[in-house]
Design an enzyme around this catalytic site. Structure first.
Site, PDB file in Angstrom:
ATOM      1  N   ASP A  92     -15.006  -3.430   3.325  1.00 24.97           N
ATOM      2  CA  ASP A  92     -15.483  -3.063   4.660  1.00 24.97           C
ATOM      3  C   ASP A  92     -16.154  -1.691   4.666  1.00 24.97           C
ATOM      4  O   ASP A  92     -15.904  -0.845   3.806  1.00 24.97           O
ATOM      5  CB  ASP A  92     -14.317  -3.031   5.651  1.00 24.97           C
ATOM      6  N   HIS A 244     -11.973  -1.284   0.952  1.00 24.34           N
ATOM      7  CA  HIS A 244     -13.078  -0.536   1.570  1.00 24.34           C
ATOM      8  C   HIS A 244     -13.967   0.070   0.493  1.00 24.34           C
ATOM      9  O   HIS A 244     -13.468   0.599  -0.505  1.00 24.34           O
ATOM     10  CB  HIS A 244     -12.549   0.574   2.477  1.00 24.34           C
TER      11      HIS A 244
END
Length: 713
Positions: A92, A244
């Site tokens: 992400d 991430h």
């Protein structure tokens, strides 16, 4: 005041620049709004750091207990999870220029494909990374445009976030997707009613929602070993693993990923994109040329807005530096000037007692001419007064003649302009020392005597007096009073000290006749004949000084319209004079001082600084809306304190009460904007070559002569 003969004007509409300025302002505002929205309205917290709040009663139980890939179709919600022993790696918040390439390198080395949920603004900033993700066979999906919390966003913003994300993807990669991961989302069991409403809204726009079933919690940066432990499946069930590739230091993620993939492969797990892991068709599709073109337009608009903000930031620094530099320069110069005046005392040399010729050019000055004449003849210095009526239509000449004051002559001429009227008076004058006075100016009894004392020095060719605003009642009058004391008179102290006086004001100035005749008298090629004259005298080698004790009261404009016309003429005329005398920059001696000191000062602080002033206002509004308003207010107050300090010092030097300074904060919101708009219009007029006609000042007759002025001094 005289009116010049009308000149032929170019057929360039003067209002054109306001249209251009308005369009530029709209474009600038749009760019700043885009920049502020994309960079300062998204969530600052990482995914997972926002705990779910609110009831979950409206979330279907099948969804709460189901898999992480959700079809939130109203009435028929469904969810699905990855196949057994299948890991869907998801990243992400990217792409990030530091961490995304490192993660892509690990995936390439391990021959593993993953799914990247990208933020639209990051894709716009680094489109080459988004293209690399797609080119290397990874799946790209939406993580909103600005990392917005869709659960808390109104409907219009949800739609905007998803629509702009798709446009950015189309522009950067040429593909679109139907996969969405809402920022701050977690596992299905953590969904609230607000989250479910956001998912249904996304489904209505055609999206499938991808949550996670396992969180590495790398956003906490708990250490590489902890990230690895959090990423390990507890069973043989397939997982959608949340990691991430942006949003801060992701070194732990990179180190952990390089060890997680081999370990899970050794345990018999395979890796796949989200759609492959759950058995869905490929969610991406190629976009049309039109869609990609629109996306590229958005990306370029964002790049331009970023560049505009950087440019504005540098201009803001320049405006701030110039403001501080001007404050320091003028205050230091004023202190030195005051010290020099104290050391000199009241004498410039032997007292100057020779009589003076006072020239008063007048065009329709009936409202104030009597007060001006009576104040002059009340002078304690011998003088003659020559009133040159420049074709007045209001009986100005008749009024002066009717006064029958000895020593006052009236010369009538057809309207030819103020410079011509002054030259007419110069030819009629009987004495060597000449004082030029506007028809609305009232002199103190000792003003003429004080004004001519510097001529004891044979090098002095002209003297500027101390013009003060007489009609200072009301806000507009007080603001002009402040400007005269802080702006004009403080600057004159600096110019006097630096021997580069650019302007002897038409309201109160004295000249040697010899010097005037040597430069050919007054010229009418500029609208600021006083500035043009002063610069010509400096270039001819004469010293021009400031005598602050020679006080005269002038009538300032009493309306914004009249003020605009006056300052427009002053500003444009000064620019004309600066251009006319630009050769002084490369000359030597007194002319060189005017050029390298005086003209440079005018260019920096009376042209460039006002032109930069709108940047300060625009950036202040931007800061109040998108940045830290407290910090913006602190900076504004700091600059206001600097101005107030300058004001207090200038008022003390001029012997004025500081009471009007209470209006200084209000001046920043009306008067200052009017003044910089005047400079903008003047600059545009100068650049386009438009010829500006003289605009006559309105006279109100608000000033009165000192008591007991019926006789002749």
């Amino acid at each position: 005041m005289s009116r010049p003969v009308a000149r032929r004007a170019k057929p360039v509409p003067l209002r054109t620049h306001w249209l251009v300025l308005t369009l530029l302002l709209i474009c600038l505002s749009s760019m700043l709004l885009l920049n502020g929205y994309t960079h300062h309205m998204f969530g600052a917290e990482p995914d997972g750091a926002v705990a779910p709040i609110g009831s979950a009663a409206g979330v279907p139980r099948s969804i709460v207990k189901g898999g992480p890939v959700i079809d939130a179709r109203p009435g028929q919600p469904r969810s699905v999870g990855p196949r057994a022993r299948t890991i869907a790696l998801t990243f992400d918040d990217g792409p990030d220029p530091v961490w995304t390439p490192k993660i892509l390198a690990i995936l390439r080395a391990q021959q593993v494909h993953a799914t990247f949920f990208v933020v639209g603004t990051a894709v716009a900033e680094h489109p080459e990374l988004a293209r690399q993700i797609v080119a290397e066979g990874h799946q790209i999906a939406v993580h909103t445009f600005t990392h917005a919390n869709l659960s808390a966003a109104p409907g219009w913003r949800r739609s905007l976030e998803l629509r702009q994300s798709q446009l950015i993807l189309a522009g950067a990669t040429g593909v679109s997707t139907t996969l969405l991961r809402p920022p701050y989302s977690s596992e299905p069991s953590s969904l609230t009613d607000h989250d479910w409403a956001a998912l249904q809204s996304a489904r209505a726009a055609g999206y499938l929602t991808v949550l996670s079933s396992q969180d590495s919690e790398d956003w906490r940066r708990p250490g590489t070993d902890r990230v690895i432990a959090n990423s390990m499946p507890r069973s043989q069930a397939g997982q959608v693993l949340l990691m991430h590739d942006a949003g801060g230091d992701r070194s732990e993620t990179v180190e952990a990923l390089a060890r997680i993939i081999p370990r899970l492969k050794a345990r018999g797990f395979r890796f796949a994109t989200v759609s492959d892991a759950v058995g869905l068709p490929d969610p991406t599709r190629r976009t049309s040329g039109l869609e990609r073109g629109r996306g590229l337009a958005v990306i370029w608009a964002m790049h331009i807005s970023d560049a505009a903000l950087k440019f504005l930031t540098w201009l803001l620094y320049a405006a701030g530096a110039l403001s501080v530099l001007r404050a320091i320069t003028t205050v230091v110069a004023a202190r030195r000037h005051a010290r020099k005046a104290r050391l000199r005392g009241s004498s410039w040399g032997p007292p100057v007692t020779e009589p003076v010729s006072v020239i008063v050019p007048a065009y329709n000055e009936s409202a104030g001419i009597e007060a001006a004449i009576r104040s002059l003849v009340a002078s304690d210095h011998p003088l003659e007064v020559i009133v040159v009526d420049d074709g007045s239509t209001d009986g100005t000449a008749d009024l002066v003649e009717a006064l029958r004051i000895p020593g006052v002559r009236v010369i009538r001429q057809a309207n030819a302009g103020k410079p011509v009227a002054l030259n007419t008076g110069l030819r009629a004058a009987r004495f060597e020392l000449i004082v030029m006075v506007d028809g609305d100016t009232v002199f103190e009894p000792d003003a003429v005597r004080m004004l001519v004392q510097p001529f004891a020095d044979p090098a002095v060719g002209a003297v500027s007096g101390n013009a003060k605003v007489g009609n200072r009642g009301g806000l507009l009058g007080r603001w002009q009073h402040i400007e005269y004391v802080i702006g004009f008179n403080l600057d004159r102290r600096l110019f006097d000290l630096a021997e580069c006086m650019p302007t002897v004001p038409g309201a109160v100035g004295a000249f040697r006749r010899t010097a005037l005749e040597r430069i050919g008298g007054l010229s009418d090629v500029t609208l600021a004949e006083d500035t043009d004259l002063t610069m010509a005298m400096c270039r001819d080698g004469w010293l021009v000084v400031y005598e602050e004790r020679a006080v005269a009261w002038t009538e300032a404009p009493a309306s914004l319209g009249a003020l605009w016309r006056q300052r427009y003429r002053w500003c444009y005329g000064t620019m004309q004079a600066m251009w006319k005398h630009r050769g002084a920059w490369v000359q030597r001696y007194q002319a060189g001082k005017l050029g390298r000191r005086g003209l440079t000062y005018l260019l920096l602080f009376q042209v460039l600084l006002p032109l930069l002033a709108p940047v300060v206002d625009v950036f202040s509004i931007y800061g109040l809306v998108f940045l830290d308003p407290v910090r913006v207010l602190v900076v504004w107050v700091a600059f206001l304190i600097i101005q107030l300090g300058m004001g207090l010092y200038a008022f003390r030097l001029d012997g004025e009460r500081a009471g009007p300074l209470w209006t200084l904060p209000l001046q920043q919101f009306v008067y200052r904007q009017l003044m910089y708009l005047v400079v903008i219009q003047s600059a545009f007029t100068a650049l386009t070559g438009t010829r500006l006609r003289w605009q006559r000042m309105e006279r109100y007759g608000s000033l009165q002569a000192p008591a007991g002025t019926d006789g002749v001094a």
